[in-house]
Design a protein around this motif. Structure first.
Motif, short mmCIF file in Angstrom:
data_model
loop_
_atom_site.label_atom_id
_atom_site.label_comp_id
_atom_site.label_asym_id
_atom_site.label_seq_id
_atom_site.Cartn_x
_atom_site.Cartn_y
_atom_site.Cartn_z
N LEU A 1 0.82 -1.21 0.00
CA LEU A 1 0.00 0.00 0.00
C LEU A 1 0.86 1.26 0.00
O LEU A 1 0.60 2.22 -0.74
CB LEU A 1 -0.92 0.00 1.22
N LEU A 2 1.90 1.30 0.84
CA LEU A 2 2.75 2.48 0.90
C LEU A 2 3.50 2.70 -0.40
O LEU A 2 3.47 3.79 -0.98
CB LEU A 2 3.74 2.32 2.06
N ALA A 3 4.15 1.65 -0.86
CA ALA A 3 4.95 1.79 -2.08
C ALA A 3 4.06 2.03 -3.29
O ALA A 3 4.35 2.88 -4.16
CB ALA A 3 5.82 0.55 -2.28
N GLY A 4 2.96 1.28 -3.34
CA GLY A 4 2.06 1.45 -4.50
C GLY A 4 1.45 2.82 -4.54
O GLY A 4 1.34 3.44 -5.62
N GLY A 5 1.02 3.35 -3.39
CA GLY A 5 0.43 4.68 -3.38
C GLY A 5 1.42 5.74 -3.80
O GLY A 5 1.10 6.64 -4.57
N LEU A 6 2.65 5.66 -3.25
CA LEU A 6 3.67 6.63 -3.61
C LEU A 6 4.04 6.55 -5.09
O LEU A 6 4.08 7.56 -5.80
CB LEU A 6 4.90 6.44 -2.74
N LEU A 7 4.32 5.34 -5.53
CA LEU A 7 4.76 5.19 -6.93
C LEU A 7 3.66 5.55 -7.91
O LEU A 7 3.90 6.21 -8.94
CB LEU A 7 5.22 3.75 -7.16
N ALA A 8 2.43 5.11 -7.60
CA ALA A 8 1.32 5.42 -8.51
C ALA A 8 1.07 6.92 -8.58
O ALA A 8 0.80 7.48 -9.65
CB ALA A 8 0.06 4.68 -8.06
N GLY A 9 1.14 7.60 -7.43
CA GLY A 9 0.93 9.05 -7.41
C GLY A 9 2.00 9.78 -8.21
O GLY A 9 1.69 10.70 -8.98
N LEU A 10 3.26 9.40 -8.00
CA LEU A 10 4.33 10.06 -8.74
C LEU A 10 4.24 9.77 -10.22
O LEU A 10 4.47 10.65 -11.07
CB LEU A 10 5.67 9.62 -8.19
N LEU A 11 3.91 8.49 -10.55
CA LEU A 11 3.79 8.13 -11.97
C LEU A 11 2.63 8.88 -12.62
O LEU A 11 2.76 9.39 -13.74
CB LEU A 11 3.58 6.62 -12.10
N LEU A 12 1.49 8.99 -11.90
CA LEU A 12 0.35 9.70 -12.44
C LEU A 12 0.68 11.18 -12.67
O LEU A 12 0.30 11.77 -13.69
CB LEU A 12 -0.84 9.57 -11.49
N ALA A 13 1.41 11.79 -11.73
CA ALA A 13 1.81 13.18 -11.90
C ALA A 13 2.71 13.35 -13.12
O ALA A 13 2.60 14.32 -13.88
CB ALA A 13 2.51 13.68 -10.64
N ALA A 14 3.63 12.41 -13.31
CA ALA A 14 4.54 12.50 -14.45
C ALA A 14 3.79 12.33 -15.77
O ALA A 14 4.08 13.03 -16.77
CB ALA A 14 5.64 11.45 -14.32
N VAL A 15 2.81 11.40 -15.79
CA VAL A 15 2.05 11.17 -17.02
C VAL A 15 1.20 12.41 -17.35
O VAL A 15 1.03 12.77 -18.53
CB VAL A 15 1.15 9.92 -16.86
N CYS A 16 0.66 13.08 -16.31
CA CYS A 16 -0.23 14.22 -16.54
C CYS A 16 0.53 15.49 -16.92
O CYS A 16 -0.08 16.45 -17.43
CB CYS A 16 -1.07 14.49 -15.29
N ARG A 17 1.82 15.54 -16.65
CA ARG A 17 2.53 16.79 -16.89
C ARG A 17 2.43 17.25 -18.35
O ARG A 17 2.11 18.42 -18.62
CB ARG A 17 3.99 16.62 -16.48
#
Length: 552
Positions: free
Chosen positions: A483-499
């Protein structure tokens, strides 16, 4: 007299006839002349405009003083003018003599029962002789001072009355009939008044028939060369009475026709209308895109120059940066959003945010943009001025200078309204960005749940109670860690994709705002620059049409 009846048909036409069929009525000519003066008032410093004002005043006064026909005898000293006046008046009204000048003030003989006092008061003729029972009734015959008098006031009186009378009989004598003073100062300027002018060669008894014929032929040649081919030429002798019956018949016909005043005013209006027409374009070019005459204004060039002066590129960049800032903050990892929001909003920096009002704080136009604007305005002015004479080019220059006064404020207001009141807030997050933002919060909650779970496990391990609570695993990995790693990685990945998506949205926002700004600046260009120039050209066209109508 020998050949006075054998004249060309053009010279034998009626003295003051209605003219060709379809001739414009005098009232319409006066209306046209008045319209031209109204257009010119306050803007065209022309001698002809002053002449038109004087003529309108004269026409109003002349038409108010009855239908008497004012006929004036004018001539040089020694031409026998006063003797001819007495002969036509059948009385010793004006005293001829050898002392010069003989006639100091104008004399009047009023024929008919109407004393014509109002008319003579307007003419300022004090000396009056009445013949109430004579004919033709309605004739007001004037004996003017000598035009070549040594007294200045006499010459001024001649000049004044020559402009006011209905019919002018110019009396010449065999010695000075070719005098340049009378031809250059009086006869040649009356070329357009040939219908209200009669030239009399007096003292015919002093010449032999052969000399009289030669003198008459030479005078006729001079008159024709001066544009007075239509002016009748009579030879008379006031002393012997030769030629007087024909002169009286012409006067009687003129008075009976009762149009001499209107014909004189018509000739004056034509002359002044022609003088006004000389200060207009020779032809009307087709209307341009702006609706004005002349060439078509390149409104795009003017709008581009105004856009540069208004700082539109700066505003568009600010909108894009503001939209990117807001989008990145919305779709980015929530814990670090404050870093983005801590940076100043580019729109707020130039006072263009939706919650702000009043003037913007855009930097002043650079010398380069100001020079480009001046060049665009000058080109637009020169385009509209195509074919116009100097006086109208000067008026266009004044109009363009007036239009640029306060232009910066109008542009600033247009830019502010286009950005703030465009229907949407350029810095407001898009719907998909808000959805991504919600997903980011969910991922943050997931990461926080994993973090709290792991912290709980650490506390239980410190209390040596970790065996009490089972630890779920997924693919051999502890669920809290996932949960911790997935939430962090998914959030950062989503931010990078949306940029890049945020950047594209920001560019689209900026493009929409640029379109609104372009339309707003173009409207200012048309209203503040194109419209005043077009109005001047339209006024010129109205002035020209009125002058043409008066002069036709």
């Amino acid at each position: 007299m020998t050949d006075q009846s054998a004249v060309e048909p053009t010279r034998r036409r009626r003295w003051f006839g209605r003219g060709e069929d379809g001739e414009l009525p005098l009232s319409e000519r006066l209306s046209a002349l008045r319209a031209a003066v109204e257009v010119a008032d306050g803007r065209l410093e022309l001698l002809a405009v002053g002449d038109a004002r004087v003529l309108l005043g004269k026409a109003g006064a002349r038409r108010a003083f009855g239908d008497g026909t004012v006929v004036a005898l004018a001539g040089a000293t020694g031409s026998g003018k006063s003797t001819l006046f007495n002969a036509l008046s059948e009385a010793e009204v004006s005293s001829p003599g050898v002392t010069r000048p003989t006639t100091g003030v104008a004399h009047a003989t009023v024929v008919g029962p109407d004393p014509q006092d109002d008319l003579l008061d307007w003419l300022q003729v004090p000396r009056r002789h009445r013949r109430p029972d004579a004919a033709p009734a309605g004739l007001v015959l004037l004996d003017l001072p000598d035009h070549d008098s040594i007294r200045v006031e006499h010459r001024l009186e001649v000049d004044r009355l020559v402009e006011l009378v209905d019919v002018l009989i110019w009396v010449l004598d065999p010695e000075k009939y070719a005098d340049a003073a009378v031809h250059d100062r009086y006869l040649r300027p009356l070329a357009g008044h040939a219908g209200s002018l009669l030239v009399v060669l007096n003292q015919a008894d002093r010449l032999t028939p052969e000399a009289l014929a030669a003198c008459r032929a030479d005078l006729r040649r001079l008159l024709d060369a001066e544009g007075l081919a239509a002016a009748p030429l009579l030879t008379v002798s006031a002393r012997t009475g030769a030629g007087l019956p024909e002169l009286r018949d012409r006067l009687a016909g003129t008075v009976a026709h009762r149009r001499a005043a209107d014909e004189r005013l018509t000739a004056d209006i034509r002359r002044v209308g022609g003088a006004l027409l000389a200060h207009t374009a020779e032809a009307d070019p087709p209307a341009g895109r702006s609706g004005s005459r002349g060439g078509a204004i390149d409104e795009t060039t003017v709008a581009d120059a105004l856009a540069g002066a208004a700082g539109v590129p700066t505003v568009v960049q600010a909108v894009e940066r503001s939209a990117r800032r807001a989008g990145t903050a919305t779709t980015g990892w929530p814990p670090v959003r404050w870093l983005r929001r801590a940076r100043p909003d580019p729109l707020e920096a130039v006072h263009l945010a939706s919650h702000q009002s009043g003037r913007t704080s855009l930097p002043p136009a650079t010398e380069r943009t100001v020079a480009a604007l001046d060049l665009a305005v000058r080109d637009a002015r020169d385009t509209v001025a195509d074919g116009l004479p100097t006086v109208w080019r000067d008026e266009l220059r004044r109009a363009s200078m007036t239009a640029t006064v306060g232009l910066a404020d109008r542009l600033d207001r247009a830019v502010g309204e286009a950005v703030r009141d465009g229907g949407d807030d350029p810095a407001a997050p898009a719907a998909w960005q808000r959805a991504v933002g919600a997903v980011q919060w969910v991922l943050l909650v997931v990461a926080l749940a994993g973090t709290l779970w792991l912290l709980g496990l650490m506390v239980l391990g410190w209390l040596q109670l970790d065996d009490i609570v089972p630890l779920p695993r997924v693919a051999g990995l502890p669920l809290p860690t996932l949960l911790l790693a997935g939430g962090l990685l998914a959030g950062l990945l989503l931010a990078a994709v949306c940029r890049p998506l945020v950047a594209r949205t920001a560019r689209r926002r900026a493009a929409r705002v640029q379109q609104r700004l372009t339309s707003a600046v173009a409207a200012v260009a048309v209203a503040e620059i194109g419209a005043p120039l077009a109005a001047v050209r339209a006024d010129h066209d109205r002035f020209r049409a009125a002058a043409q109508r008066a002069a036709r």
